[in-house]
Design a protein around this motif. Structure first.
Motif, mmCIF file in Angstrom:
data_model
loop_
_atom_site.group_PDB
_atom_site.id
_atom_site.type_symbol
_atom_site.label_atom_id
_atom_site.label_comp_id
_atom_site.label_asym_id
_atom_site.label_seq_id
_atom_site.Cartn_x
_atom_site.Cartn_y
_atom_site.Cartn_z
ATOM 1 N N GLY A 189 14.199 -36.083 -16.279
ATOM 2 C CA GLY A 189 15.498 -36.001 -15.625
ATOM 3 C C GLY A 189 16.597 -35.441 -16.516
ATOM 4 N N LEU A 190 16.202 -34.694 -17.554
ATOM 5 C CA LEU A 190 17.201 -34.155 -18.472
ATOM 6 C C LEU A 190 17.922 -32.952 -17.888
ATOM 7 C CD1 LEU A 190 15.189 -34.355 -21.831
ATOM 8 C CD2 LEU A 190 16.906 -35.958 -20.948
ATOM 9 N N PHE A 191 17.227 -32.220 -17.022
ATOM 10 C CA PHE A 191 17.873 -31.080 -16.385
ATOM 11 C C PHE A 191 17.217 -30.788 -15.041
ATOM 12 C CE2 PHE A 191 15.354 -29.600 -20.126
ATOM 13 C CZ PHE A 191 14.205 -29.201 -19.460
ATOM 14 N N THR A 192 17.927 -30.029 -14.216
ATOM 15 C CA THR A 192 17.438 -29.635 -12.890
ATOM 16 C C THR A 192 16.519 -28.411 -13.035
ATOM 17 O OG1 THR A 192 19.241 -28.083 -12.499
ATOM 18 C CG2 THR A 192 19.627 -30.395 -11.903
ATOM 19 N N PRO A 193 15.787 -28.047 -11.969
ATOM 20 C CA PRO A 193 14.958 -26.835 -12.042
ATOM 21 C C PRO A 193 15.763 -25.580 -12.378
ATOM 22 C CG PRO A 193 14.278 -28.161 -10.174
ATOM 23 C CD PRO A 193 15.502 -28.813 -10.736
ATOM 24 N N THR A 194 16.976 -25.478 -11.874
ATOM 25 C CA THR A 194 17.814 -24.316 -12.183
ATOM 26 C C THR A 194 18.176 -24.293 -13.661
ATOM 27 O OG1 THR A 194 18.736 -24.378 -9.946
ATOM 28 C CG2 THR A 194 19.939 -23.099 -11.588
ATOM 29 N N GLU A 195 18.547 -25.442 -14.187
ATOM 30 C CA GLU A 195 18.859 -25.526 -15.620
ATOM 31 C C GLU A 195 17.610 -25.278 -16.464
ATOM 32 O OE1 GLU A 195 22.466 -28.800 -15.016
ATOM 33 O OE2 GLU A 195 20.427 -29.437 -15.492
ATOM 34 N N ALA A 196 16.457 -25.712 -15.959
ATOM 35 C CA ALA A 196 15.197 -25.462 -16.665
ATOM 36 C C ALA A 196 14.917 -23.967 -16.768
ATOM 37 C CB ALA A 196 14.044 -26.163 -15.945
ATOM 38 N N ALA A 197 15.269 -23.225 -15.717
ATOM 39 C CA ALA A 197 15.073 -21.773 -15.730
ATOM 40 C C ALA A 197 15.934 -21.114 -16.800
ATOM 41 C CB ALA A 197 15.397 -21.192 -14.354
ATOM 42 N N VAL A 198 17.180 -21.571 -16.911
ATOM 43 C CA VAL A 198 18.078 -21.032 -17.937
ATOM 44 C C VAL A 198 17.530 -21.336 -19.333
ATOM 45 C CG1 VAL A 198 20.418 -21.101 -18.882
ATOM 46 C CG2 VAL A 198 20.064 -21.257 -16.407
ATOM 47 N N ILE A 199 17.069 -22.566 -19.523
ATOM 48 C CA ILE A 199 16.499 -22.961 -20.819
ATOM 49 C C ILE A 199 15.257 -22.140 -21.125
ATOM 50 C CG2 ILE A 199 15.334 -24.858 -22.018
ATOM 51 C CD1 ILE A 199 17.282 -26.757 -20.529
ATOM 52 N N ALA A 200 14.406 -21.900 -20.122
ATOM 53 C CA ALA A 200 13.192 -21.106 -20.323
ATOM 54 C C ALA A 200 13.533 -19.684 -20.765
ATOM 55 C CB ALA A 200 12.362 -21.073 -19.042
ATOM 56 N N ALA A 201 14.497 -19.064 -20.077
ATOM 57 C CA ALA A 201 14.878 -17.694 -20.432
ATOM 58 C C ALA A 201 15.495 -17.647 -21.831
ATOM 59 C CB ALA A 201 15.856 -17.144 -19.400
ATOM 60 N N GLY A 202 16.382 -18.599 -22.126
ATOM 61 C CA GLY A 202 17.011 -18.642 -23.447
ATOM 62 C C GLY A 202 16.007 -18.904 -24.547
ATOM 63 N N TYR A 203 15.089 -19.830 -24.301
ATOM 64 C CA TYR A 203 14.064 -20.158 -25.301
ATOM 65 C C TYR A 203 13.162 -18.955 -25.562
ATOM 66 C CZ TYR A 203 10.205 -22.656 -27.559
ATOM 67 O OH TYR A 203 9.226 -23.080 -28.440
ATOM 68 N N ALA A 204 12.745 -18.270 -24.477
ATOM 69 C CA ALA A 204 11.877 -17.102 -24.631
ATOM 70 C C ALA A 204 12.557 -16.009 -25.451
ATOM 71 C CB ALA A 204 11.479 -16.556 -23.258
ATOM 72 N N MET A 205 13.848 -15.815 -25.230
ATOM 73 C CA MET A 205 14.572 -14.784 -25.984
ATOM 74 C C MET A 205 14.701 -15.159 -27.461
ATOM 75 S SD MET A 205 17.545 -13.180 -23.525
ATOM 76 C CE MET A 205 18.158 -14.706 -22.838
#
Length: 425
Positions: free
Chosen positions: A233-249
């Motif tokens: 419950g640390l973040f929503t799916p939308t926030e998870a997408a942002v984290i995924a893109a940022g982490y990948a970069m």
């Protein structure tokens, strides 16, 4: 009457070769005329509202994450790790493809992106090692469609928004079915390789395996962060997408250093192009779904299926057959946008768990991605392998039968999906 008009107008526009997004808008307008309720302002308002959705903001970021992963060496390291573990076994590169497909599925959620990455990196190796190219390409195509099942999944996001269901619950419900799909491919590949003699990869030393594992650590950490954050419950799916893109970069630019800042520009452009297609489809679908609700099409459908409403498994089997036929001629995203608003009230009325139905809906729709005549994923593999589509289609048959068996199993025993989903969530 309204149901017939909806089906005839939609199929008619598509038969004329009209893009599906425009066909959806015109189908909504046709229903407006039928109900004597035409309002141009309402059409424009629904188009805007269709794209103005916080959960849908996850789509462009997951698309971007997939583009960066493939360009930044993350996908390559996942495959290298799988090769170090099972590449030395009989038919080892096939098992590599399956393991890599499952791991990559937990990173991008895009069947096409994962399939392209697997095919580009593994097909030349499998060809050079004497693997039957048709069967190998079929395996990679079948492995690619696991991506929309294991979280994060873009189809689950679109289904959740369209059907008004919890995206987080859909994500958690997809984990076990995705793993079962991978196990099904393992059995099918093992059976199909009985009569094929190929040279396995050399067994790698413990030192080499540890080095490859260390190199792939940050790539493997990505699904842990995404799924762990969603589960906690640390973040929503939308926030998870942002984290995924940022982490990948960050990993691609700073740790692996396989791309530069300037390389991000074409990746952003490609991600924006893909996003525009998906978002316009979503916006157009709201126009038709609004009129579907106004015309009360679900009630008409319920009345037609009334004889089997008391048998959830029979109803589910009927919907699966219909969806398999539709999936052969239509891509996954428009299938979700067209059918989800119509079928979800029917499912709830019949007492079927909507989260279970969502997983089955996406799984059956994914099978359509590897069945002709449309078969988007098949086309990707055929293009990369430079082999005719007929050869790839023949090679995919053992894995297609494995998926059919799994779908039948899930129809008969829905608890395989529902029980782990409740425990995980």
């Amino acid at each position: 009457m309204a149901l017939g008009i909806f089906l005839l107008s939609l199929s008619g526009f598509m038969f004329l070769g009209m893009p599906i997004a425009f066909a959806l808008v015109l189908t909504g307008i046709t229903l407006m005329w039928h109900l004597d309720f035409f309002d141009a302002q309402l059409i424009a308002q629904n188009l805007i509202n269709g794209a103005d959705s916080f959960p849908l903001m996850a789509v462009p970021f997951f698309i971007l994450a997939g583009e960066v992963m493939n360009a930044g060496g993350i996908s390559k390291r996942i495959i290298n790790l799988a090769i170090s573990c099972v590449g030395h076994r009989r038919g080892g590169l096939g098992y590599v493809a399956i393991i890599a497909a499952v791991i990559l599925a937990s990173l991008s959620g895009s069947a096409i992106a994962d399939t392209a990455a697997l095919a580009t990196l593994l097909l030349p190796m499998m060809r050079n090692n004497g693997y039957p190219i048709g069967r190998s390409a079929g395996l990679i195509a079948a492995g690619g469609i696991i991506a929309p099942i294991i979280p994060p999944s873009m189809p689950f996001i679109i289904f959740g928004v369209t059907a008004n269901q919890s995206i987080s619950k859909l994500f958690m419900a997809g984990i076990v079915p995705g793993i079962i799909m991978g196990l099904g491919l393992v059995l099918a590949w093992k059976w199909s390789m009985k009569s094929v003699d190929v040279e396995p990869q050399p067994r790698q030393s413990i030192k080499t395996r540890l080095k490859v594992a260390k190199d792939g650590f940050f790539a493997l950490l990505m699904p842990v962060i995404i799924i762990g954050g969603l589960r906690g419950g640390l973040f929503t799916p939308t926030e998870a997408a942002v984290i995924a893109a940022g982490y990948a970069m960050i990993i691609s630019l700073v740790v692996y250093r396989e791309i530069k800042i300037t390389d991000l520009v074409p990746l952003f452009i490609q991600a924006a192009y893909t996003t525009s297609i998906v978002m316009f489809l979503c916006a157009a679908a709201i126009v038709s779904s609004y009129m579907v609700t106004l015309a009360d099409l679900p009630a008409e459908l319920i009345s037609i299926l009334e004889p089997i409403m008391d048998s959830p498994r029979t109803l589910m089997a009927t919907i699966v057959v219909v969806m398999l036929l539709i999936g052969m001629v239509m891509d996954l995203t428009p299938t979700i946008l067209i059918l989800a608003p119509v079928t979800i009230p029917l499912i709830i009325k019949a007492g079927i768990d909507p989260i279970y139905f969502g997983v089955m809906f996406i799984m059956v729709g994914c099978v359509g991605l590897i069945t002709p005549p449309v078969g988007t994923v098949l086309s990707v593999v055929s293009s990369v392998a430079k082999e005719p589509l007929e050869k790839i289609t023949k090679g995919i048959l053992p894995f297609l039968f494995a998926y059919m068996a799994i779908i039948i199993l899930f129809v008969i025993f829905p608890e395989i999906i529902t029980v782990p989903a409740k425990l995980l969530y």
